[in-house]
Motif scaffolding. Sequence first.
Motif, short mmCIF file in Angstrom:
data_model
loop_
_atom_site.label_atom_id
_atom_site.label_comp_id
_atom_site.label_asym_id
_atom_site.label_seq_id
_atom_site.Cartn_x
_atom_site.Cartn_y
_atom_site.Cartn_z
N PRO A 56 0.79 -1.24 0.00
CA PRO A 56 0.00 0.00 0.00
C PRO A 56 0.82 1.28 0.00
CG PRO A 56 -1.01 -1.60 1.44
CD PRO A 56 0.28 -2.22 0.97
N MET A 57 1.85 1.36 0.87
CA MET A 57 2.63 2.59 0.97
C MET A 57 3.28 2.94 -0.36
SD MET A 57 3.55 5.08 2.81
CE MET A 57 4.82 6.30 3.09
N TYR A 58 3.87 1.94 -1.03
CA TYR A 58 4.56 2.19 -2.29
C TYR A 58 3.57 2.46 -3.42
CZ TYR A 58 8.47 0.41 0.40
OH TYR A 58 9.43 0.23 1.37
N ILE A 59 2.40 1.86 -3.34
CA ILE A 59 1.35 2.13 -4.34
C ILE A 59 0.91 3.59 -4.23
CG2 ILE A 59 -1.02 1.60 -5.03
CD1 ILE A 59 -0.46 -1.30 -4.20
N PHE A 60 0.75 4.07 -2.99
CA PHE A 60 0.39 5.48 -2.80
C PHE A 60 1.50 6.41 -3.29
CE2 PHE A 60 -2.33 3.89 0.92
CZ PHE A 60 -3.48 3.89 0.15
N ILE A 61 2.75 6.02 -3.06
CA ILE A 61 3.87 6.82 -3.55
C ILE A 61 3.85 6.87 -5.08
CG2 ILE A 61 6.39 6.87 -3.80
CD1 ILE A 61 6.58 5.82 -0.94
N ALA A 62 3.61 5.72 -5.72
CA ALA A 62 3.53 5.68 -7.19
C ALA A 62 2.41 6.58 -7.70
CB ALA A 62 3.32 4.25 -7.67
N ALA A 63 1.26 6.55 -7.02
CA ALA A 63 0.14 7.40 -7.41
C ALA A 63 0.50 8.87 -7.26
CB ALA A 63 -1.09 7.07 -6.56
N LEU A 64 1.22 9.20 -6.17
CA LEU A 64 1.65 10.58 -5.93
C LEU A 64 2.60 11.05 -7.03
CD1 LEU A 64 1.42 12.80 -3.64
CD2 LEU A 64 3.60 11.92 -2.80
N LEU A 65 3.51 10.19 -7.44
CA LEU A 65 4.47 10.55 -8.47
C LEU A 65 3.82 10.64 -9.85
CD1 LEU A 65 7.60 8.50 -7.35
CD2 LEU A 65 6.87 10.78 -6.67
N LEU A 66 2.85 9.78 -10.13
CA LEU A 66 2.09 9.89 -11.38
C LEU A 66 1.32 11.20 -11.42
CD1 LEU A 66 0.74 6.25 -11.83
CD2 LEU A 66 2.39 7.43 -13.29
N ASN A 67 0.79 11.61 -10.26
CA ASN A 67 0.15 12.92 -10.14
C ASN A 67 1.11 14.03 -10.56
OD1 ASN A 67 -2.44 12.29 -9.21
ND2 ASN A 67 -2.32 13.79 -7.57
N SER A 68 2.34 13.94 -10.09
CA SER A 68 3.34 14.96 -10.39
C SER A 68 3.64 15.02 -11.88
CB SER A 68 4.64 14.68 -9.62
OG SER A 68 4.43 14.79 -8.23
N ILE A 69 3.67 13.84 -12.53
CA ILE A 69 3.94 13.80 -13.97
C ILE A 69 2.83 14.49 -14.75
CG2 ILE A 69 4.14 12.26 -15.96
CD1 ILE A 69 5.49 10.22 -14.05
N VAL A 70 1.58 14.15 -14.43
CA VAL A 70 0.43 14.76 -15.13
C VAL A 70 0.35 16.25 -14.80
CG1 VAL A 70 -2.07 14.70 -15.47
CG2 VAL A 70 -0.81 12.57 -15.10
N PHE A 71 0.57 16.61 -13.52
CA PHE A 71 0.55 18.00 -13.08
C PHE A 71 1.56 18.82 -13.88
CE2 PHE A 71 2.09 21.45 -10.39
CZ PHE A 71 0.92 22.02 -9.91
N SER A 72 2.78 18.30 -14.01
CA SER A 72 3.83 19.02 -14.73
C SER A 72 3.53 19.11 -16.22
CB SER A 72 5.18 18.32 -14.51
OG SER A 72 5.50 18.29 -13.14
N THR A 73 3.01 18.04 -16.79
CA THR A 73 2.68 18.03 -18.22
C THR A 73 1.53 18.98 -18.52
OG1 THR A 73 3.42 15.73 -18.35
CG2 THR A 73 2.05 16.53 -20.16
N ASN A 74 0.70 19.23 -17.55
CA ASN A 74 -0.38 20.21 -17.70
C ASN A 74 0.16 21.64 -17.80
OD1 ASN A 74 -3.10 21.34 -17.56
ND2 ASN A 74 -2.65 21.81 -15.42
N ILE A 75 1.34 21.88 -17.26
CA ILE A 75 1.86 23.25 -17.15
C ILE A 75 3.08 23.51 -18.03
CG2 ILE A 75 2.93 24.89 -15.54
CD1 ILE A 75 1.19 23.63 -13.35
N TYR A 76 4.07 22.62 -17.97
CA TYR A 76 5.37 22.91 -18.59
C TYR A 76 5.35 23.09 -20.11
CZ TYR A 76 8.05 22.52 -14.29
OH TYR A 76 8.57 22.76 -13.05
N PRO A 77 4.72 22.21 -20.88
CA PRO A 77 4.74 22.42 -22.34
C PRO A 77 4.19 23.79 -22.75
CG PRO A 77 4.02 20.20 -21.85
CD PRO A 77 4.09 20.92 -20.55
N LYS A 78 3.08 24.20 -22.14
CA LYS A 78 2.50 25.51 -22.44
C LYS A 78 3.42 26.63 -21.98
CE LYS A 78 -0.33 28.93 -23.12
NZ LYS A 78 -0.19 29.65 -24.40
N LEU A 79 4.03 26.46 -20.82
CA LEU A 79 4.95 27.47 -20.28
C LEU A 79 6.17 27.62 -21.17
CD1 LEU A 79 4.95 29.29 -17.78
CD2 LEU A 79 6.28 27.53 -16.59
N LEU A 80 6.73 26.52 -21.62
CA LEU A 80 7.90 26.55 -22.51
C LEU A 80 7.56 27.22 -23.84
CD1 LEU A 80 9.28 22.96 -21.81
CD2 LEU A 80 10.32 25.12 -21.10
N SER A 81 6.36 26.93 -24.33
CA SER A 81 5.91 27.56 -25.57
C SER A 81 5.76 29.07 -25.40
CB SER A 81 4.57 26.95 -26.00
OG SER A 81 4.04 27.63 -27.11
#
Length: 296
Positions: A56-81
């Motif tokens: 469970p602990m590592y599954i939650f960590i994986a979910a947290l890190l996947l959140n970070s990937i989607v969160f960053s992809t929501n912002i960075y490409p547009k920001l770089l553009s």
Amino acid sequence: MNGEVNQSYITLEGHVELHKYRYLYFAVMLTAYICIITCNLTIVYLIWMHRNLHEPMYIFIAALLLNSIVFSTNIYPKLLSDFLSEKQIVSYSACYLQFFLFYFLSGSEFLLLAAMAYDRYVSICAPLQYATIMGRTTVSIFLSLAWLLPASVTGVQVILSSKMKLCELNLNGILCNNLIYNMFCVSSKVHIVFGAVSVAIIAIFSLLFIIFTYTRILIISFQSCKEVRKKAAQTCLCAFDVIIVRLGSNLTKLVRLIMTLQAILYHPLFNPIIYGLKMKEISKHLRRLFHQTKVL
């Protein structure tokens, strides 16, 4: 300007001296984005590949890190553009999509941290009942709530906001966040109340729950043996590191820019570092991975 403005594009006016530092901004943020994707994906890959991390602990960590990937992809490409564009504009619909993902994923992170806190509480304070309490069903429920609750709340906010008339199309920020409310012709009490309740339910409740849970862990651990105290200290240190990274504010244009960059840089970049280096099992597999890479 009345409410009948052209709602096709919104101008982002939160950039500071972009004409002078656009290439520096671009290089720094591109490097950060590559590091975020690489670091987060590496830890997620390790958790996915190794069966001893399918807990469970590592599954939650994986979910947290996947959140970070989607969160960053929501912002960075547009920001770089935007850094390389003469005009920093975003379509009305794309702005609301970014707004939705920004607050949905931010709320989800708080709930995932709360789920991790509960998992550590059960592990340390009720170890004999851990396997029963933190079963697959419980983990699935926590993950579903962590994503569905903030998605529903933020979705309602977007629906309510999309019906409001805009009196201006200049946003004093570098991304679409709650500053979008400043563009409405009239201030809506429904938005204010609903927003306050949403923050109280998701962010404040989660934060209080995390503080209460780790306080209980520390109290119980100091009444236990040395090994339990060591495990609790490691657990609480990781959690408090992540909570500190989530703090921020909103002041002048320059400070607002700094705080916005802090929000989009710190937790996506530091989450994998915190959990990769301070979680013993992940750190062990990480060292093995780097060792294999060096051999190749």
